[in-house]
Design a protein around this motif. Sequence first.
Motif, PDB file in Angstrom:
ATOM      1  N   ASP A 117      29.725  38.796  49.684  1.00  0.00           N
ATOM      2  CA  ASP A 117      29.491  37.378  49.990  1.00  0.00           C
ATOM      3  C   ASP A 117      29.433  36.505  48.737  1.00  0.00           C
ATOM      4  O   ASP A 117      28.543  35.667  48.587  1.00  0.00           O
ATOM      5  CB  ASP A 117      28.220  37.206  50.824  1.00  0.00           C
ATOM      6  N   ARG A 156      32.599  32.606  56.321  1.00  0.00           N
ATOM      7  CA  ARG A 156      32.747  33.753  57.207  1.00  0.00           C
ATOM      8  C   ARG A 156      34.079  34.469  57.009  1.00  0.00           C
ATOM      9  O   ARG A 156      34.135  35.693  56.902  1.00  0.00           O
ATOM     10  CB  ARG A 156      32.597  33.304  58.664  1.00  0.00           C
ATOM     11  N   THR A 183      19.256  41.278  63.563  1.00  0.00           N
ATOM     12  CA  THR A 183      20.695  41.136  63.816  1.00  0.00           C
ATOM     13  C   THR A 183      21.504  42.290  63.256  1.00  0.00           C
ATOM     14  O   THR A 183      22.449  42.768  63.898  1.00  0.00           O
ATOM     15  CB  THR A 183      21.213  39.812  63.218  1.00  0.00           C
ATOM     16  N   ASN A 232      15.780  37.235  60.945  1.00  0.00           N
ATOM     17  CA  ASN A 232      17.144  37.240  61.472  1.00  0.00           C
ATOM     18  C   ASN A 232      17.909  38.480  61.005  1.00  0.00           C
ATOM     19  O   ASN A 232      18.633  39.112  61.782  1.00  0.00           O
ATOM     20  CB  ASN A 232      17.878  35.972  61.033  1.00  0.00           C
ATOM     21  N   ASP A 286      22.504  33.614  56.427  1.00  0.00           N
ATOM     22  CA  ASP A 286      22.877  33.697  57.834  1.00  0.00           C
ATOM     23  C   ASP A 286      24.359  34.016  58.005  1.00  0.00           C
ATOM     24  O   ASP A 286      24.742  34.801  58.881  1.00  0.00           O
ATOM     25  CB  ASP A 286      22.549  32.377  58.545  1.00  0.00           C
ATOM     26  N   GLU A 287      25.214  33.407  57.155  1.00  0.00           N
ATOM     27  CA  GLU A 287      26.654  33.650  57.246  1.00  0.00           C
ATOM     28  C   GLU A 287      26.981  35.121  56.959  1.00  0.00           C
ATOM     29  O   GLU A 287      27.824  35.722  57.638  1.00  0.00           O
ATOM     30  CB  GLU A 287      27.409  32.753  56.270  1.00  0.00           C
ATOM     31  N   SER A 288      26.301  35.670  55.967  1.00  0.00           N
ATOM     32  CA  SER A 288      26.551  37.077  55.605  1.00  0.00           C
ATOM     33  C   SER A 288      26.086  38.013  56.702  1.00  0.00           C
ATOM     34  O   SER A 288      26.805  38.952  57.087  1.00  0.00           O
ATOM     35  CB  SER A 288      25.823  37.408  54.297  1.00  0.00           C
ATOM     36  N   VAL A 289      24.893  37.782  57.215  1.00  0.00           N
ATOM     37  CA  VAL A 289      24.323  38.653  58.244  1.00  0.00           C
ATOM     38  C   VAL A 289      25.204  38.667  59.488  1.00  0.00           C
ATOM     39  O   VAL A 289      25.513  39.725  60.052  1.00  0.00           O
ATOM     40  CB  VAL A 289      22.889  38.208  58.584  1.00  0.00           C
ATOM     41  N   SER A 290      25.645  37.484  59.924  1.00  0.00           N
ATOM     42  CA  SER A 290      26.466  37.390  61.133  1.00  0.00           C
ATOM     43  C   SER A 290      27.807  38.098  60.957  1.00  0.00           C
ATOM     44  O   SER A 290      28.252  38.863  61.827  1.00  0.00           O
ATOM     45  CB  SER A 290      26.692  35.919  61.492  1.00  0.00           C
ATOM     46  N   ALA A 291      28.469  37.858  59.824  1.00  0.00           N
ATOM     47  CA  ALA A 291      29.778  38.475  59.589  1.00  0.00           C
ATOM     48  C   ALA A 291      29.666  39.984  59.451  1.00  0.00           C
ATOM     49  O   ALA A 291      30.498  40.735  59.979  1.00  0.00           O
ATOM     50  CB  ALA A 291      30.412  37.864  58.336  1.00  0.00           C
ATOM     51  N   ALA A 350      27.355  42.018  60.709  1.00  0.00           N
ATOM     52  CA  ALA A 350      27.040  42.634  62.000  1.00  0.00           C
ATOM     53  C   ALA A 350      28.296  42.770  62.859  1.00  0.00           C
ATOM     54  O   ALA A 350      28.528  43.820  63.480  1.00  0.00           O
ATOM     55  CB  ALA A 350      25.978  41.809  62.720  1.00  0.00           C
ATOM     56  N   GLN A 351      29.119  41.725  62.900  1.00  0.00           N
ATOM     57  CA  GLN A 351      30.352  41.776  63.690  1.00  0.00           C
ATOM     58  C   GLN A 351      31.313  42.821  63.124  1.00  0.00           C
ATOM     59  O   GLN A 351      31.888  43.630  63.869  1.00  0.00           O
ATOM     60  CB  GLN A 351      31.026  40.412  63.711  1.00  0.00           C
TER      61      GLN A 351
END
Length: 395
Positions: free
Chosen positions: A329, A334, A193, A189, A362-367, A369-370
Amino acid sequence: MGTDLNAPLGQNRRPAKTKTPLRKGQAALGLFAAAIAGVTVLALMSPTGLLPPKPDVAVAPAGEKPEDKTQDAAKATAQPTRETSSSGASVNRTLLNDGNVVTTYSPGKRGKDGPAIIEVGPVRGQDPRMAAQPNDLLLEDAPEGRLPVVGPDGLRPMDQYARPWSGARGTRIALVVGGLGMSQTGTQNAIRTLPPATTLAFAASGNSLQRWMQEARRTGHEILLQVPFEPFDYPANNPGPQTLLVGDSAKQNLAQLRDALGKITNYTGIMNFLGGRFLSDAGALEPVMRDLGRRGLLFLDDGTSAQSLTSTLGDALDVPYAFGDVVVDTQLDRTAILRKLDDLERVARRNGTAIGTASAFDESVSAIAQWMEEAEKRGIEFVGVSALVKDTKRN
């Protein structure tokens, strides 16, 4: 006796012209004019409109033969001049999305005649098409595996595997996401991502590291190796197997380090995992830093230990190093992560550069990237961590 009816009264007629032989000067002048006319006709008949230029003939000083001067000039022009790739040129660099930098040279006028040998300076970074393949000249075979070393021409792994960047003087941020290799789904992921400008740190105790390394490099990421160091509350807080310990000998710690270094290739350096106690002990840290410098690797200190001796030993041993500025993080929320990332941007705008660290949750990766996508629109340039280290050999 003839008369001239048109001549004014009281004036004698002009004597009639008689044919006289041409003087030598007049003949030479006529030949010169004819030669000029001939050259002009030939120039007009030439396809290019001009005849090839003839070499200049130098005027010889007194006591020197003209032909000798001409031969010397010919020898001089036959010798190639050695210039750099940017000599007299306009240089423009463009950063592509895959991390490659295209450099365009618009040649200018050279001050010397003859052929020119263009010497390109040291190349920083690796061709993205070959990024997943190690440079065999930067590896040595050891019982622990293939270990990084400085190449025979002085090229360091830190430079070979660095992510290229624009070289501009704007605000720059390096984001390092660690813990890769511990979870297959989490690693996959993160690689797929996170933007290519994110630096990925692989845990030395992770699984399938070489495969994940190749995928990360193919997608443009710079990578680090994350090595466990002893924290203050060890063994209650245990970083995992093969942790470097203050109580072990330098020989034992270097053996543990080499075992970690042999797990993968194509990384620019190492990053600590925990290690507050180890980083504060000069006797334990000094052999490790010395070995990293000898191998041409950088050291990233995550910045969580106020007692760290990284800068002291890095300066003394001439080892490239850097510190993390913000752990983004510390809370797996988020909104909290985005606030920390905004803090990181404020540090970067104040200091010119900043380094943020995180784990591959997952929370760190998503935030991340955005936020990176949004921050780029605000003029932030994201670079590999190697671009922000203190490096006396490069700077």
